[in-house]
Design a protein around this motif. Structure first.
Motif, PDB file in Angstrom:
ATOM      1  N   ALA A 366       1.128  -1.211   0.229  1.00  0.00           N
ATOM      2  CA  ALA A 366      -0.159   0.284   0.319  1.00  0.00           C
ATOM      3  C   ALA A 366       1.075   1.101  -0.187  1.00  0.00           C
ATOM      4  O   ALA A 366       0.413   2.499  -0.502  1.00  0.00           O
ATOM      5  N   SER A 367       1.900   1.253   0.805  1.00  0.00           N
ATOM      6  CA  SER A 367       2.828   2.407   0.742  1.00  0.00           C
ATOM      7  C   SER A 367       3.387   2.613  -0.811  1.00  0.00           C
ATOM      8  O   SER A 367       3.457   3.974  -0.799  1.00  0.00           O
ATOM      9  N   ARG A 368       3.799   1.744  -0.972  1.00  0.00           N
ATOM     10  CA  ARG A 368       4.684   2.538  -2.332  1.00  0.00           C
ATOM     11  C   ARG A 368       3.976   2.317  -3.774  1.00  0.00           C
ATOM     12  O   ARG A 368       3.948   3.293  -4.182  1.00  0.00           O
ATOM     13  N   THR A 369       2.229   1.590  -3.911  1.00  0.00           N
ATOM     14  CA  THR A 369       0.985   2.496  -4.645  1.00  0.00           C
ATOM     15  C   THR A 369       1.432   3.572  -4.535  1.00  0.00           C
ATOM     16  O   THR A 369       1.411   4.473  -5.284  1.00  0.00           O
ATOM     17  N   ALA A 370       0.559   4.360  -2.970  1.00  0.00           N
ATOM     18  CA  ALA A 370       0.486   5.657  -3.033  1.00  0.00           C
ATOM     19  C   ALA A 370       1.589   6.746  -2.788  1.00  0.00           C
ATOM     20  O   ALA A 370       1.417   7.796  -3.632  1.00  0.00           O
ATOM     21  N   VAL A 414       3.371   2.226 -11.907  1.00  0.00           N
ATOM     22  CA  VAL A 414       3.143   1.127 -12.021  1.00  0.00           C
ATOM     23  C   VAL A 414       5.062   0.550 -11.901  1.00  0.00           C
ATOM     24  O   VAL A 414       4.431  -0.168 -11.079  1.00  0.00           O
ATOM     25  N   SER A 415       4.942   0.312 -12.901  1.00  0.00           N
ATOM     26  CA  SER A 415       7.237  -0.408 -13.092  1.00  0.00           C
ATOM     27  C   SER A 415       7.701   0.061 -11.843  1.00  0.00           C
ATOM     28  O   SER A 415       8.617  -0.131 -10.954  1.00  0.00           O
ATOM     29  N   ARG A 416       7.515   1.657 -11.093  1.00  0.00           N
ATOM     30  CA  ARG A 416       8.422   2.323 -10.417  1.00  0.00           C
ATOM     31  C   ARG A 416       7.682   1.176  -9.005  1.00  0.00           C
ATOM     32  O   ARG A 416       8.550   0.852  -8.125  1.00  0.00           O
ATOM     33  N   ALA A 417       6.440   1.470  -9.142  1.00  0.00           N
ATOM     34  CA  ALA A 417       6.239   0.652  -7.254  1.00  0.00           C
ATOM     35  C   ALA A 417       6.659  -0.173  -7.267  1.00  0.00           C
ATOM     36  O   ALA A 417       6.812  -0.969  -6.504  1.00  0.00           O
ATOM     37  N   LEU A 418       6.268  -1.296  -8.539  1.00  0.00           N
ATOM     38  CA  LEU A 418       6.639  -2.398  -8.506  1.00  0.00           C
ATOM     39  C   LEU A 418       8.074  -2.793  -7.932  1.00  0.00           C
ATOM     40  O   LEU A 418       8.425  -3.642  -7.230  1.00  0.00           O
ATOM     41  N   LYS A 419       8.575  -1.932  -8.173  1.00  0.00           N
ATOM     42  CA  LYS A 419      10.524  -2.036  -8.465  1.00  0.00           C
ATOM     43  C   LYS A 419      10.956  -1.902  -6.195  1.00  0.00           C
ATOM     44  O   LYS A 419      11.099  -2.444  -6.618  1.00  0.00           O
ATOM     45  N   ALA A 420       9.714  -1.080  -6.203  1.00  0.00           N
ATOM     46  CA  ALA A 420      10.313  -0.870  -5.126  1.00  0.00           C
ATOM     47  C   ALA A 420       9.981  -1.567  -3.969  1.00  0.00           C
ATOM     48  O   ALA A 420      10.229  -1.621  -2.678  1.00  0.00           O
ATOM     49  N   ASP A 422       9.501  -4.626  -4.899  1.00  0.00           N
ATOM     50  CA  ASP A 422      10.572  -5.940  -5.193  1.00  0.00           C
ATOM     51  C   ASP A 422      12.170  -5.472  -4.578  1.00  0.00           C
ATOM     52  O   ASP A 422      12.506  -6.704  -3.375  1.00  0.00           O
ATOM     53  N   SER A 423      12.650  -4.274  -4.081  1.00  0.00           N
ATOM     54  CA  SER A 423      13.649  -3.921  -3.183  1.00  0.00           C
ATOM     55  C   SER A 423      13.322  -3.940  -1.956  1.00  0.00           C
ATOM     56  O   SER A 423      14.746  -4.405  -1.011  1.00  0.00           O
ATOM     57  N   ASP A 424      11.955  -3.947  -1.370  1.00  0.00           N
ATOM     58  CA  ASP A 424      11.881  -4.376  -0.143  1.00  0.00           C
ATOM     59  C   ASP A 424      11.694  -5.473   0.277  1.00  0.00           C
ATOM     60  O   ASP A 424      11.519  -5.853   1.819  1.00  0.00           O
ATOM     61  N   GLY A 425      12.148  -6.362  -1.224  1.00  0.00           N
ATOM     62  CA  GLY A 425      12.154  -8.197  -0.639  1.00  0.00           C
ATOM     63  C   GLY A 425      10.838  -9.000  -0.290  1.00  0.00           C
ATOM     64  O   GLY A 425      10.504  -9.732   0.600  1.00  0.00           O
ATOM     65  N   VAL A 426       9.207  -8.077  -0.528  1.00  0.00           N
ATOM     66  CA  VAL A 426       7.863  -8.658  -0.234  1.00  0.00           C
ATOM     67  C   VAL A 426       7.690  -9.468  -1.872  1.00  0.00           C
ATOM     68  O   VAL A 426       6.957 -10.292  -1.161  1.00  0.00           O
TER      69      VAL A 426
END
Length: 439
Positions: A366-370, A414-420, A422-426
């Motif tokens: 939720a945080s990364r999408t926001a 969308v691409s930026r949120a997903l990349k973030a 992934d870096s969070d390890g979720v």
């Protein structure tokens, strides 16, 4: 009635044999409609002795297709061999240079060399017709060339590959995997032994590039198309689409934007009540949004008789003396396309994630999408499977599928949120992202 229009056909596969058969069957009808008898007077193919279920006894056999293309005994050269280079290209060029009208079903050739071939045809004052190159038996080329000249087209899109539509239909209706449906498509002859051209979207892209040129007056630009195929589609995606009120279709889309022409090929969530969502199996559909009318054309996109029907319609136009510039406008008036960046998608996106099943995962998503200004319409989380390692409490939890449905946003966001994420390890594995079209 005028004299006979003599036709030479290179390529006697399923389509070529059907052309010969249908011309013989409709001889009188074709003559009455076009004012001229149409006769297949010469043919060429790889092998002469193959039983094709047609009578070739009244036709001259020419071993070399390039010689057939320049044969003084033919008026029209019909190229049904396929391939963007080699003999097909050389034969079509030879026919045009010799002042012969050409009919072809070869979308790969036209996508790669259509503008150069059109220039030759214009210089010689002969027809270059290719109705059968896009959507088989659907008369979309003629519709664009003739019926919609009073319209300004804003968008043209559709289901342009029967193989992909067959696979997605079977997956949705029967819950089968992509691999199972592809194997069936190959067994039934709907897919080639090497299906890459179809399932990875390249066939759709070639056809879309031709439609784009016709619709918007641009040079053919296959390289400007964003292409995604259907290999990544899973049964869970089709199931989720159904629950949410959609069907999944591989669409080719070209639209006019303030920044130029946007061209893309990708799987799409389409509302079940949309006309294009009802097009199943090996059928094709083309939708045209214009300022005066909106049209949706549906029909068989491949097969011997359907494609042959389009070839014969092109030959009949030549018999009537009807000729137009291959891409509607003369080549000199076609503009170099400005490749528009993929814009904000008003329909939103379906995003399926496999995530680590642990506290805080949903909050990170939720945080990364926001942070990327992505508004979520809904989040659907399925229960995770059993832990890896059975009853061992220290074993890692199995991935938990999470589906996000977004409101309007951009692919870049969308691409930026997903990349973030992934870096969070979720995230586990590659996310599935599919555009949604809404009514």
């Amino acid at each position: 009635m005028q004299d006979v229009l003599n036709v030479g056909i290179a390529g006697l596969g399923t389509v070529g044999a059907s052309v010969v058969r249908l011309i013989a069957k409709g001889d009188n009808r074709l003559a009455q409609a076009s004012g001229r008898r149409i006769r297949v007077s010469a043919v060429s193919a790889r092998t002469k002795g193959t039983d094709r279920g047609i009578d070739l006894s009244a036709m001259r056999w020419v071993d070399d297709p390039i010689k057939l293309a320049t044969d003084p005994g033919i008026d029209v050269f019909v190229e049904l061999m396929g391939g963007a280079e080699g003999t097909a290209k050389q034969a079509v060029e030879a026919a045009l240079d010799a002042g012969k009208a050409v009919v072809t079903a070869n979308k790969a050739l036209l996508a790669a060399h259509g503008v150069a071939l059109a220039k030759k045809a214009e210089a010689k004052g002969v027809a270059l017709n290719f109705e059968a190159a896009v959507a088989g038996g659907i008369p979309v080329i003629k519709t664009l060339r003739e019926s919609l000249l009073g319209n300004e087209i804003e968008r043209i899109y559709g289901i342009l590959n029967g193989t992909c539509n067959y696979i997605l239909t079977r997956m949705a209706d029967e819950g089968l995997s992509f691999e199972e449906c592809l194997a069936d498509a190959q067994r039934l002859g709907y897919a080639e032994a090497d299906p890459t051209f179809d399932v990875d979207g390249f066939d759709t892209a070639h056809k879309l590039s031709l439609l784009t040129s016709l619709a918007f007056g641009t040079l053919v630009d296959t390289k400007g198309i964003s292409i995604e195929g259907i290999r990544s589609i899973k049964p869970v995606d089709l199931k989720m689409a159904d629950e949410l009120g959609y069907r999944v279709k591989l669409l080719g889309v070209a639209q006019r934007t303030a920044d130029g022409v946007e061209q893309r090929v990708h799987p799409t969530f389409v509302p079940k009540d949309a006309a294009i969502a009802q097009v199943n199996g090996v059928l094709n559909a083309v939708a045209i949004d214009a300022d005066a009318v909106d049209l949706t054309l549906v029909g068989p996109g491949a097969g011997g008789n359907a494609t042959a029907s389009a070839v014969i319609a092109d030959i009949a136009d030549i018999a009537r003396g009807h000729r137009t510039a291959p891409f509607i406008r003369p080549v000199a008036q076609l503009t170099k396309p400005t490749r528009a960046p993929l814009t904000r998608h008003e329909g939103g996106y379906y995003i399926r994630l496999e995530v680590v099943d642990k506290p805080g995962t949903a909050a990170r998503i939720a945080s990364r999408t926001a942070q990327n200004n992505i508004s979520l319409e809904s989040i659907v989380q399925r229960r995770a499977g059993p832990t890896r390692g059975g009853t061992d409490p220290s074993a890692a939890a199995a991935p938990a599928p999470v589906v996000l449905i977004t409101y309007a946003t951009t692919e870049a966001a969308v691409s930026r949120a997903l990349k973030a994420m992934d870096s969070d390890g979720v995230l586990i594995g590659r996310p599935q992202v599919i555009r949604i079209e809404r009514n």
